[in-house]
Scaffold this motif. Structure first.
Motif, PDB file in Angstrom:
ATOM      1  N   TRP A 107      -5.361  23.015 -35.868  1.00 51.23           N
ATOM      2  CA  TRP A 107      -5.056  22.340 -34.424  1.00 51.23           C
ATOM      3  C   TRP A 107      -4.147  21.005 -34.867  1.00 51.23           C
ATOM      4  CZ3 TRP A 107      -4.692  24.165 -29.782  1.00 51.23           C
ATOM      5  CH2 TRP A 107      -4.485  23.126 -28.640  1.00 51.23           C
ATOM      6  N   SER A 119      -0.212  20.318 -34.252  1.00 54.43           N
ATOM      7  CA  SER A 119       0.042  19.242 -32.877  1.00 54.43           C
ATOM      8  C   SER A 119       1.018  18.304 -33.404  1.00 54.43           C
ATOM      9  CB  SER A 119      -1.220  18.924 -32.272  1.00 54.43           C
ATOM     10  OG  SER A 119      -1.962  20.002 -31.509  1.00 54.43           O
ATOM     11  N   ARG A 162       4.506  19.143 -33.843  1.00 49.59           N
ATOM     12  CA  ARG A 162       5.304  18.999 -32.467  1.00 49.59           C
ATOM     13  C   ARG A 162       5.724  17.634 -32.057  1.00 49.59           C
ATOM     14  NH1 ARG A 162       5.781  21.906 -27.780  1.00 49.59           N
ATOM     15  NH2 ARG A 162       5.889  20.941 -25.937  1.00 49.59           N
ATOM     16  N   GLY A 163       4.466  16.833 -32.440  1.00 49.26           N
ATOM     17  CA  GLY A 163       5.016  15.322 -31.994  1.00 49.26           C
ATOM     18  C   GLY A 163       5.950  14.765 -32.941  1.00 49.26           C
ATOM     19  N   LYS A 211       8.224  15.836 -28.763  1.00 44.88           N
ATOM     20  CA  LYS A 211       7.826  16.629 -27.614  1.00 44.88           C
ATOM     21  C   LYS A 211       6.396  16.280 -27.036  1.00 44.88           C
ATOM     22  CE  LYS A 211      10.867  19.984 -27.793  1.00 44.88           C
ATOM     23  NZ  LYS A 211      11.583  20.809 -26.776  1.00 44.88           N
ATOM     24  N   PRO A 212       6.478  16.306 -25.729  1.00 47.82           N
ATOM     25  CA  PRO A 212       5.204  15.751 -25.150  1.00 47.82           C
ATOM     26  C   PRO A 212       4.199  16.827 -25.599  1.00 47.82           C
ATOM     27  CG  PRO A 212       6.412  16.779 -23.626  1.00 47.82           C
ATOM     28  CD  PRO A 212       7.485  16.629 -24.735  1.00 47.82           C
ATOM     29  N   LYS A 213       2.990  16.390 -25.434  1.00 43.73           N
ATOM     30  CA  LYS A 213       1.770  17.063 -25.844  1.00 43.73           C
ATOM     31  C   LYS A 213       1.761  18.490 -24.729  1.00 43.73           C
ATOM     32  CE  LYS A 213      -1.374  13.701 -27.653  1.00 43.73           C
ATOM     33  NZ  LYS A 213      -2.637  12.987 -27.321  1.00 43.73           N
ATOM     34  N   ASN A 214       1.399  19.644 -25.389  1.00 39.60           N
ATOM     35  CA  ASN A 214       1.399  20.856 -24.603  1.00 39.60           C
ATOM     36  C   ASN A 214       0.409  21.820 -25.308  1.00 39.60           C
ATOM     37  OD1 ASN A 214       1.670  23.259 -23.075  1.00 39.60           O
ATOM     38  ND2 ASN A 214       4.059  22.981 -23.123  1.00 39.60           N
ATOM     39  N   PRO A 215      -0.951  21.541 -24.975  1.00 43.71           N
ATOM     40  CA  PRO A 215      -2.036  22.272 -25.625  1.00 43.71           C
ATOM     41  C   PRO A 215      -1.913  23.748 -25.377  1.00 43.71           C
ATOM     42  CG  PRO A 215      -2.807  20.375 -24.587  1.00 43.71           C
ATOM     43  CD  PRO A 215      -1.379  20.518 -24.213  1.00 43.71           C
ATOM     44  N   ILE A 254       0.620  25.032 -27.844  1.00 41.82           N
ATOM     45  CA  ILE A 254       0.248  25.319 -28.975  1.00 41.82           C
ATOM     46  C   ILE A 254      -1.088  26.635 -29.077  1.00 41.82           C
ATOM     47  CG2 ILE A 254      -1.460  23.982 -30.925  1.00 41.82           C
ATOM     48  CD1 ILE A 254       1.614  23.060 -30.505  1.00 41.82           C
ATOM     49  N   SER A 268       6.176  24.727 -33.667  1.00 43.49           N
ATOM     50  CA  SER A 268       5.402  23.850 -32.742  1.00 43.49           C
ATOM     51  C   SER A 268       6.295  23.145 -31.587  1.00 43.49           C
ATOM     52  CB  SER A 268       4.695  22.833 -33.570  1.00 43.49           C
ATOM     53  OG  SER A 268       5.677  22.088 -34.339  1.00 43.49           O
ATOM     54  N   HIS A 269       7.713  23.027 -31.897  1.00 38.42           N
ATOM     55  CA  HIS A 269       8.677  22.073 -31.246  1.00 38.42           C
ATOM     56  C   HIS A 269       9.299  22.967 -30.373  1.00 38.42           C
ATOM     57  CE1 HIS A 269      10.760  22.626 -34.915  1.00 38.42           C
ATOM     58  NE2 HIS A 269      11.776  22.428 -34.282  1.00 38.42           N
TER      59      HIS A 269
END
Length: 313
Positions: free
Chosen positions: A96, A100, A103-104, A108-112, A115, A150-151
């Motif tokens: 995880w 994550s 992606r960062g 990119k903003p967090k998007n659980p 993911i 992820s992105h």
């Protein structure tokens, strides 16, 4: 159709003097699955690495959805996901956390929820809290794919994605590829499993010696370069092919109990097959069964590479 990737006059010469790419011109269409085939050392990985911004070109240009990979590299790179050949992950991170983090890296903003979807699609959800070092080789390969997605890239490069992995992962991989392609993501893959390219790709590109040998719609390539064979199972073996049939490309096989006719389906009309069967009858040759086969993409690929090697010899 507007290309999402445009490669123009691209060359790469290393400090050693080795020229890995020689004036490559290539356009990849939006939403297609493009298979790049070539023997080891042909230049596949170098080409991908330049497009992805990992290796600098010696000359030429590349744009991704209109963004130059040098002058506007942030925008270009944000559109691309890459699954490399080698397993390169932080061994002590959890699944995880590493996905994550990837992606960062692209802002990119967090998007659980997203993911989670990626991990579930790759059968990684149950391993989300496991450290990478605890995973099998196949699971680590899945993590690489998850990191590349992820992105939410619009272009996904898969460099030998199923090399050395189990059948289950290969099936999951191609199911995911079909899903991504249906959503509009452009897929560029290299593979030594040519049957995968034959099943999945919309277009085929063949590279050898740092040069693009051809780019063709898969169906058109197989229609133009594929050969067909008609195999006749004879009622009685023949000692040799009768001279009266010398105009046909015939050979005996299976202890002379089969007669094989190889022909070009593009050039030779069905009337030529009728003529052959008539001539066989006139020659007193009887058969009890027949079937046709067509050369595979692998046959075509091997033939093209051998032809190029003979030209350079």
């Amino acid at each position: 159709m507007q290309p999402i990737i445009s490669v123009s006059n691209l060359s790469k010469t290393y400090a050693s003097g080795f020229q890995a790419l020689k004036r490559i011109d290539l356009s990849i269409r939006k939403g297609e699955i493009f298979a790049l085939l070539g023997p080891n050392g042909a230049g596949k990985t170098t080409l991908i690495s330049i497009i992805c911004g990992i290796v600098n070109a010696s000359e030429g240009s590349v744009t991704v959805d209109g963004h130059d990979i040098r002058g506007d590299y942030r925008a270009a790179r944000s559109l691309i996901g890459l699954v490399p050949q080698e397993l390169t992950t932080d061994a002590f991170e959890t699944v995880w956390a590493t996905v994550s983090f990837s992606r960062g890296l692209f802002g990119k903003p967090k998007n659980p929820a997203y993911i989670e979807k990626v991990l579930r699609d790759l059968s990684l959800w149950e391993k989300r809290n496991s450290r990478i070092i605890q995973l099998s080789g196949g699971m680590k390969r899945r993590v690489l794919i998850a990191k590349a997605l992820s992105h939410e890239p619009r272009v996904l490069f898969l460099d030998e994605p199923t090399a050395g992995v189990d059948v289950e992962l290969r099936r999951d991989m191609w199911k995911l590829v079909r899903s991504l392609s249906a959503s509009g993501v452009t897929i560029i893959l290299t593979t030594h499993y040519i049957d995968e390219a034959e099943e999945m790709a919309d277009r085929i590109g063949v590279i050898n010696g740092g040069q693009i040998m051809l780019v063709e719609e898969k169906a058109e390539l197989m229609r133009k370069l594929g050969k067909k064979q008609l195999t006749l199972q004879l009622e009685a073996p023949l000692a040799s092919v009768p001279a009266a049939l010398s105009q046909y490309r015939l050979e005996l096989a299976n202890d002379n109990s089969e007669l094989i006719y190889t022909y070009d389906a593009e050039r030779e009309k069905s009337s030529s097959l009728v003529a052959l069967l008539n001539d066989l009858s006139e020659a007193g040759i009887r058969f009890k069964d027949l079937h046709t086969t067509q050369s595979s993409l692998e046959d075509i690929f091997v033939s093209l590479v051998h032809r190029k090697q003979e030209e350079n010899a």
